[in-house]
Write a protein that holds these residues in place. Structure first.
Motif, mmCIF file in Angstrom:
data_model
loop_
_atom_site.group_PDB
_atom_site.id
_atom_site.type_symbol
_atom_site.label_atom_id
_atom_site.label_comp_id
_atom_site.label_asym_id
_atom_site.label_seq_id
_atom_site.Cartn_x
_atom_site.Cartn_y
_atom_site.Cartn_z
ATOM 1 N N LEU A 45 0.821 -1.213 0.000
ATOM 2 C CA LEU A 45 0.000 0.000 0.000
ATOM 3 C C LEU A 45 0.853 1.261 0.000
ATOM 4 C CD1 LEU A 45 -2.762 -1.298 2.369
ATOM 5 C CD2 LEU A 45 -3.068 -0.608 -0.015
ATOM 6 N N ARG A 46 2.021 1.208 0.617
ATOM 7 C CA ARG A 46 2.932 2.361 0.544
ATOM 8 C C ARG A 46 3.404 2.575 -0.885
ATOM 9 N NH1 ARG A 46 5.802 0.001 5.507
ATOM 10 N NH2 ARG A 46 4.446 0.717 7.186
ATOM 11 N N LEU A 47 3.625 1.486 -1.606
ATOM 12 C CA LEU A 47 3.990 1.608 -3.028
ATOM 13 C C LEU A 47 2.843 2.240 -3.823
ATOM 14 C CD1 LEU A 47 5.739 -1.818 -3.691
ATOM 15 C CD2 LEU A 47 6.816 0.438 -3.649
ATOM 16 N N ALA A 48 1.638 1.783 -3.566
ATOM 17 C CA ALA A 48 0.479 2.354 -4.262
ATOM 18 C C ALA A 48 0.322 3.829 -3.909
ATOM 19 C CB ALA A 48 -0.782 1.580 -3.900
ATOM 20 N N PHE A 49 0.570 4.175 -2.644
ATOM 21 C CA PHE A 49 0.443 5.569 -2.213
ATOM 22 C C PHE A 49 1.465 6.467 -2.907
ATOM 23 C CE2 PHE A 49 1.490 9.005 0.806
ATOM 24 C CZ PHE A 49 0.265 9.667 0.781
ATOM 25 N N GLN A 50 2.665 5.942 -3.169
ATOM 26 C CA GLN A 50 3.676 6.735 -3.885
ATOM 27 C C GLN A 50 3.185 7.148 -5.266
ATOM 28 O OE1 GLN A 50 7.362 4.585 -4.087
ATOM 29 N NE2 GLN A 50 7.754 4.761 -1.898
ATOM 30 N N SER A 51 2.499 6.253 -5.933
ATOM 31 C CA SER A 51 2.006 6.559 -7.282
ATOM 32 C C SER A 51 0.659 7.273 -7.281
ATOM 33 C CB SER A 51 1.878 5.278 -8.102
ATOM 34 O OG SER A 51 3.144 4.779 -8.425
ATOM 35 N N PHE A 52 -0.125 7.062 -6.245
ATOM 36 C CA PHE A 52 -1.464 7.645 -6.177
ATOM 37 C C PHE A 52 -1.667 8.345 -4.832
ATOM 38 C CE2 PHE A 52 -1.656 4.059 -9.088
ATOM 39 C CZ PHE A 52 -2.286 4.609 -10.189
ATOM 40 N N PRO A 53 -0.919 9.416 -4.556
ATOM 41 C CA PRO A 53 -0.988 10.060 -3.242
ATOM 42 C C PRO A 53 -2.330 10.732 -2.947
ATOM 43 C CG PRO A 53 0.359 11.364 -4.720
ATOM 44 C CD PRO A 53 0.034 10.083 -5.441
ATOM 45 N N GLU A 54 -3.117 11.013 -3.951
ATOM 46 C CA GLU A 54 -4.415 11.671 -3.743
ATOM 47 C C GLU A 54 -5.581 10.687 -3.768
ATOM 48 O OE1 GLU A 54 -4.521 14.856 -2.886
ATOM 49 O OE2 GLU A 54 -2.335 14.854 -3.066
ATOM 50 N N ASP A 55 -5.290 9.409 -3.883
ATOM 51 C CA ASP A 55 -6.331 8.388 -3.987
ATOM 52 C C ASP A 55 -6.872 8.057 -2.599
ATOM 53 O OD1 ASP A 55 -7.648 5.815 -4.144
ATOM 54 O OD2 ASP A 55 -6.684 5.537 -6.090
ATOM 55 N N ALA A 56 -8.107 8.401 -2.352
ATOM 56 C CA ALA A 56 -8.715 8.209 -1.033
ATOM 57 C C ALA A 56 -8.817 6.734 -0.661
ATOM 58 C CB ALA A 56 -10.093 8.862 -0.992
ATOM 59 N N GLU A 57 -9.083 5.877 -1.625
ATOM 60 C CA GLU A 57 -9.191 4.445 -1.326
ATOM 61 C C GLU A 57 -7.844 3.875 -0.879
ATOM 62 O OE1 GLU A 57 -10.935 0.288 -3.186
ATOM 63 O OE2 GLU A 57 -10.770 2.040 -4.475
ATOM 64 N N VAL A 58 -6.784 4.276 -1.537
ATOM 65 C CA VAL A 58 -5.445 3.839 -1.138
ATOM 66 C C VAL A 58 -5.149 4.337 0.279
ATOM 67 C CG1 VAL A 58 -2.972 4.084 -1.613
ATOM 68 C CG2 VAL A 58 -4.558 3.659 -3.492
ATOM 69 N N GLN A 59 -5.510 5.576 0.560
ATOM 70 C CA GLN A 59 -5.262 6.147 1.885
ATOM 71 C C GLN A 59 -6.059 5.410 2.963
ATOM 72 O OE1 GLN A 59 -6.147 10.298 1.432
ATOM 73 N NE2 GLN A 59 -4.530 10.587 -0.071
ATOM 74 N N ARG A 60 -7.311 5.090 2.678
ATOM 75 C CA ARG A 60 -8.136 4.356 3.643
ATOM 76 C C ARG A 60 -7.549 2.985 3.924
ATOM 77 N NH1 ARG A 60 -12.349 6.407 0.406
ATOM 78 N NH2 ARG A 60 -12.655 4.386 -0.557
ATOM 79 N N CYS A 61 -7.160 2.287 2.871
ATOM 80 C CA CYS A 61 -6.584 0.956 3.042
ATOM 81 C C CYS A 61 -5.258 1.027 3.794
ATOM 82 C CB CYS A 61 -6.380 0.290 1.684
ATOM 83 S SG CYS A 61 -7.912 -0.116 0.836
ATOM 84 N N LEU A 62 -4.445 2.016 3.471
ATOM 85 C CA LEU A 62 -3.165 2.178 4.148
ATOM 86 C C LEU A 62 -3.376 2.467 5.636
ATOM 87 C CD1 LEU A 62 -0.097 2.307 4.105
ATOM 88 C CD2 LEU A 62 -0.284 4.684 3.335
ATOM 89 N N ALA A 63 -4.348 3.295 5.956
ATOM 90 C CA ALA A 63 -4.633 3.599 7.363
ATOM 91 C C ALA A 63 -4.991 2.332 8.131
ATOM 92 C CB ALA A 63 -5.766 4.627 7.457
ATOM 93 N N LEU A 64 -5.852 1.520 7.566
ATOM 94 C CA LEU A 64 -6.253 0.277 8.226
ATOM 95 C C LEU A 64 -5.070 -0.680 8.359
ATOM 96 C CD1 LEU A 64 -8.473 -1.432 9.475
ATOM 97 C CD2 LEU A 64 -9.012 -2.255 7.172
ATOM 98 N N ALA A 65 -4.280 -0.811 7.318
ATOM 99 C CA ALA A 65 -3.123 -1.712 7.360
ATOM 100 C C ALA A 65 -2.106 -1.254 8.405
ATOM 101 C CB ALA A 65 -2.470 -1.799 5.982
ATOM 102 N N GLU A 66 -1.849 0.045 8.461
ATOM 103 C CA GLU A 66 -0.906 0.572 9.456
ATOM 104 C C GLU A 66 -1.434 0.306 10.865
ATOM 105 O OE1 GLU A 66 2.062 1.552 8.904
ATOM 106 O OE2 GLU A 66 2.187 2.620 7.012
ATOM 107 N N LEU A 67 -2.727 0.463 11.059
ATOM 108 C CA LEU A 67 -3.320 0.211 12.364
ATOM 109 C C LEU A 67 -3.182 -1.261 12.744
ATOM 110 C CD1 LEU A 67 -4.862 1.468 14.729
ATOM 111 C CD2 LEU A 67 -6.967 0.917 13.510
ATOM 112 N N GLN A 68 -3.521 -2.141 11.813
ATOM 113 C CA GLN A 68 -3.409 -3.575 12.083
ATOM 114 C C GLN A 68 -1.953 -4.005 12.245
ATOM 115 O OE1 GLN A 68 -5.571 -5.935 9.246
ATOM 116 N NE2 GLN A 68 -7.547 -5.143 9.916
ATOM 117 N N GLY A 69 -1.043 -3.263 11.615
ATOM 118 C CA GLY A 69 0.380 -3.579 11.710
ATOM 119 C C GLY A 69 1.052 -3.027 12.951
ATOM 120 N N GLY A 70 0.282 -2.342 13.802
ATOM 121 C CA GLY A 70 0.844 -1.833 15.040
ATOM 122 C C GLY A 70 1.551 -0.501 14.919
ATOM 123 N N SER A 71 1.202 0.292 13.913
ATOM 124 C CA SER A 71 1.787 1.622 13.721
ATOM 125 C C SER A 71 0.687 2.676 13.826
ATOM 126 C CB SER A 71 2.472 1.710 12.359
ATOM 127 O OG SER A 71 3.508 0.765 12.254
#
Length: 124
Positions: A45-71
């Protein structure tokens, strides 16, 4: 006498993904999250965010993944970006991720206040 000059770190070219590759990364990331492999999902998801920094879906997924990953700090940052772009029904799930990230950082009062304002805003 030779003088050596420090060499600058090589510049990395920005990652450019197609929308189809973005969709693939989101799908694979989701599967990793389902298998409780948040670290792998975060990497994709960090890779996807690099290419699509304004994509809300990528941001939502990244937020959830970071939370589940303990960050929780990284989750709060991603959730903040996603929340600013979210509208309607999407504000609640993103807001819940943000509140949970605050809670996990020990910011219990801020999490409660945010949830109260989120519920107040959705009821009006």
């Amino acid at each position: 006498m030779t003088v050596s000059t420090p060499t600058a770190a090589p510049q990395r070219a920005p990652l450019v993904l197609t929308p189809r590759q973005r969709n693939w990364l989101l799908l694979v990331s989701y599967l990793h999250l389902e298998q409780h492999k948040a670290d792998k999902a975060c990497t994709l998801l960090r890779l996807a965010f690099q290419s699509f920094p304004e994509d809300a879906e990528v941001q939502r997924c990244l937020a959830l993944a970071e939370l589940q990953g303990g960050s929780p700090v990284a989750a709060a940052r991603a959730a903040t970006r996603a929340f600013k772009q979210a509208s309607g029904a999407l504000r609640i799930p993103v807001g819940l991720v943000f509140a949970k990230a605050l809670w996990e950082q020990g910011k219990h009062e801020a999490a409660r206040d945010f949830l109260a304002s989120l519920l107040t805003d959705t009821q009006s």
